[in-house]
Design an enzyme around this catalytic site. Structure first.
Site, mmCIF file in Angstrom:
data_model
loop_
_atom_site.group_PDB
_atom_site.id
_atom_site.type_symbol
_atom_site.label_atom_id
_atom_site.label_comp_id
_atom_site.label_asym_id
_atom_site.label_seq_id
_atom_site.Cartn_x
_atom_site.Cartn_y
_atom_site.Cartn_z
ATOM 1 N N HIS A 17 -13.826 11.006 14.484
ATOM 2 C CA HIS A 17 -15.231 10.523 14.484
ATOM 3 C C HIS A 17 -15.285 9.171 13.795
ATOM 4 C CE1 HIS A 17 -19.752 11.426 13.974
ATOM 5 N NE2 HIS A 17 -19.568 10.185 13.546
ATOM 6 N N HIS A 19 -17.154 4.992 13.995
ATOM 7 C CA HIS A 19 -18.010 3.966 14.605
ATOM 8 C C HIS A 19 -17.263 2.638 14.512
ATOM 9 C CE1 HIS A 19 -21.535 6.660 14.586
ATOM 10 N NE2 HIS A 19 -20.925 7.162 13.530
ATOM 11 N N ARG A 21 -18.252 -0.087 16.342
ATOM 12 C CA ARG A 21 -19.216 -1.177 16.630
ATOM 13 C C ARG A 21 -18.709 -2.089 17.747
ATOM 14 N NH1 ARG A 21 -22.506 2.099 13.960
ATOM 15 N NH2 ARG A 21 -22.656 1.742 11.736
ATOM 16 N N ASN A 45 -22.848 5.140 19.927
ATOM 17 C CA ASN A 45 -24.206 4.697 19.570
ATOM 18 C C ASN A 45 -24.283 3.187 19.374
ATOM 19 O OD1 ASN A 45 -22.730 4.932 17.142
ATOM 20 N ND2 ASN A 45 -24.575 5.272 15.931
ATOM 21 N N LYS A 103 -21.517 13.025 23.103
ATOM 22 C CA LYS A 103 -22.138 13.141 21.781
ATOM 23 C C LYS A 103 -23.629 13.386 21.899
ATOM 24 C CE LYS A 103 -22.559 12.736 17.308
ATOM 25 N NZ LYS A 103 -22.261 11.699 16.367
ATOM 26 N N HIS A 140 -24.464 15.654 16.308
ATOM 27 C CA HIS A 140 -25.064 15.231 15.036
ATOM 28 C C HIS A 140 -26.114 16.292 14.719
ATOM 29 C CE1 HIS A 140 -26.381 12.128 12.019
ATOM 30 N NE2 HIS A 140 -27.335 13.032 11.963
ATOM 31 N N HIS A 178 -19.413 15.765 10.863
ATOM 32 C CA HIS A 178 -19.689 15.384 9.464
ATOM 33 C C HIS A 178 -20.553 16.405 8.724
ATOM 34 C CE1 HIS A 178 -23.185 13.874 11.597
ATOM 35 N NE2 HIS A 178 -22.603 12.756 11.979
ATOM 36 N N LEU A 223 -25.887 9.241 6.754
ATOM 37 C CA LEU A 223 -26.478 10.439 7.354
ATOM 38 C C LEU A 223 -25.384 11.281 7.993
ATOM 39 C CD1 LEU A 223 -29.684 8.856 8.859
ATOM 40 C CD2 LEU A 223 -29.526 10.425 6.922
ATOM 41 N N ASP A 251 -16.237 9.389 10.054
ATOM 42 C CA ASP A 251 -17.590 8.844 10.218
ATOM 43 C C ASP A 251 -17.700 7.478 9.541
ATOM 44 O OD1 ASP A 251 -20.168 8.633 11.136
ATOM 45 O OD2 ASP A 251 -21.037 9.821 9.514
ATOM 46 N N HIS A 255 -21.908 -1.304 8.144
ATOM 47 C CA HIS A 255 -23.099 -2.157 8.291
ATOM 48 C C HIS A 255 -22.891 -3.338 7.346
ATOM 49 C CE1 HIS A 255 -25.640 0.762 10.469
ATOM 50 N NE2 HIS A 255 -25.086 1.683 9.700
HETATM 51 C C1 NCD Z 1 -23.888 6.251 11.586
HETATM 52 C C2 NCD Z 1 -24.024 4.812 12.104
HETATM 53 O O1 NCD Z 1 -24.323 3.928 11.293
HETATM 54 O O2 NCD Z 1 -23.818 4.584 13.296
HETATM 55 N N1 NCD Z 1 -24.466 6.342 10.287
HETATM 56 C C3 NCD Z 1 -24.186 7.253 9.341
HETATM 57 O O3 NCD Z 1 -24.848 7.255 8.297
HETATM 58 N N2 NCD Z 1 -23.235 8.141 9.476
HETATM 59 C C4 NCD Z 1 -24.487 7.201 12.573
HETATM 60 C C5 NCD Z 1 -24.181 8.644 12.265
HETATM 61 O O4 NCD Z 1 -23.055 9.110 12.459
HETATM 62 O O5 NCD Z 1 -25.091 9.344 11.790
HETATM 63 ZN ZN ZN Z 2 -21.156 9.050 12.875
#
Ligand code: NCD
Ligand code: ZN
Length: 354
Positions: A17, A19, A21, A45, A103, A140, A178, A223, A251, A255
């Site tokens: 899992h 991200h 980007r 996402n 997902k 999620h 998660h 989250l 996860d 950012h």
């Molecule tokens: C994730 C994201 O920023 O894409 N954020 C997070 O807090 N984990 C999205 C997600 O997995 O909830």
């Molecule tokens: Zn995530």
């Protein structure tokens, strides 16, 4: 593997899992994941989310192009489930090996989930298809109802939505992503369904106090939210239990610092740079280092029905200081930084590529 050793040689792990980007952020973060993990389940996402075969193939290509030369890494692509996605596209994408899984984001539950699902019954045809073709569903698991306390969102999701869903689709392979609560741990380990869960490094290290320690600490806002200490301890027991239903999923969700520190800061912790070291720390503290390899490198592929990696990686016990921040690759205008999980802390283990 002898737990007293100062050097651990492990089958190369995968991240189930992450991200990654896109654009400048992808360029900045992909190496952190790809230098350690052989494969990763890449979250869909983006803005807009990945909802087509062509979109997934293009995104995969951008990921591979962003990799530094010589790194072998396979992104496993996922489809973003929505009412507007057709079951035929999902099936074709899965049969062609483009999508490894799909997902489910409840509507507005987290970052970039405004195309998510409001009513689970509205995607019945997608879920029926997934059950029939044995395509894993990644969830999620949080409700967003305003009358539900934010710290109860996961446990309420299990009761209100997950249990009915699993009962309707008994053959469906499901990963509850998660997990953050004792309820989730107990539900997953006692489930008779084809259910597994990923556990992040941050939820093994911090409880909810971290978000308020000496001020409002956006670096620990993610989250699902970190919960009370007894939940963290339950997660540590689960991760180190040697039960195949619990496996690694970072996860890692980067950012830019400015987006985290704004008056409406983004949820997500960037942990990819030291994720394996972070897990190793937990397994060592729990006296369960001998179980790290199965959690990181075996239970995930077994659940997904994929081969285990054959190559090895090494962790050595050499303390290292985690930097306070990384500079982000510059896109046209933005020059910002990224704060890694464990910023400014010393970690005892160090990944060494073989
Ligand atoms: C994730 C994201 O920023 O894409 N954020 C997070 O807090 N984990 C999205 C997600 O997995 O909830
Ligand atoms: Zn995530």
């Amino acid at each position: 593997m002898n737990p007293s050793l100062e050097r651990l040689v492990l089958r190369q792990p995968d991240d189930w899992h992450v991200h990654l980007r896109d654009g400048a952020m992808l360029e900045s973060v992909v190496e952190s994941t790809a230098r350690v993990f052989r494969r990763a389940i890449v979250m869909p996402n983006l803005q807009p989310p990945i909802m087509s075969i062509g979109g997934a193939l293009d995104y995969k290509k951008r990921i591979l192009e962003a990799l530094p030369f010589g790194i072998e890494f396979t992104p496993l692509m996922t489809a973003f489930l929505s009412e507007s996605l057709s079951p035929d596209v999902l099936e074709q994408g899965f049969e062609e090996g483009v999508f490894t899984a799909a997902k489910l984001y409840p509507f507005n539950a987290t970052t970039n989930s405004d195309c998510g699902v409001s009513d689970l019954r509205s995607i019945d045809s997608l879920l029926e298809t997934m059950e029939r073709i044995d395509m894993p569903l990644l969830i999620h698991g949080e409700v967003i109802d305003s009358d539900v306390d934010v710290f109860d969102r996961e446990s309420v999701f299990i009761d209100r939505h997950l249990i009915p869903l699993l009962s309707r689709y008994e053959g469906l392979r499901v990963v509850l992503e998660h997990i953050t609560t004792e309820q989730a741990v107990e539900f997953v380990e006692t489930s008779s369904f084809r259910l597994a869960a990923t556990i992040t490094p941050h939820h093994l290290h911090i409880n909810r106090n971290a978000m308020f320690s000496g001020g409002l600490r956006s670096d620990f806002y993610c989250l699902p939210l970190a919960k009370r200490e007894h939940h963290r301890l339950a997660l540590r027991r689960a991760a180190t239990s040697g039960k195949p239903c619990f496996f690694l999923g970072t996860d890692s969700a980067p950012h830019p610092r400015a987006a985290k520190e704004s008056s409406c800061g983004c949820a997500g912790i960037f942990n990819a740079a030291y994720a394996l070291e972070s897990y190793a720390e937990v397994f060592e503290q729990e006296g369960k280092l001998s179980r790290l390899e199965a959690f990181a490198s075996e239970y995930g592929p077994s659940f997904y029905g994929l081969p285990l990696n054959s190559n090895k990686i090494t962790l050595t016990k050499k303390p290292q200081l985690v930097p306070e921040a990384f500079q982000l690759a510059k896109d046209s205008s933005v020059c910002d930084s990224l704060v890694p999980f464990h910023a400014g802390e010393i970690l005892n283990w160090r990944f060494v590529s073989n």
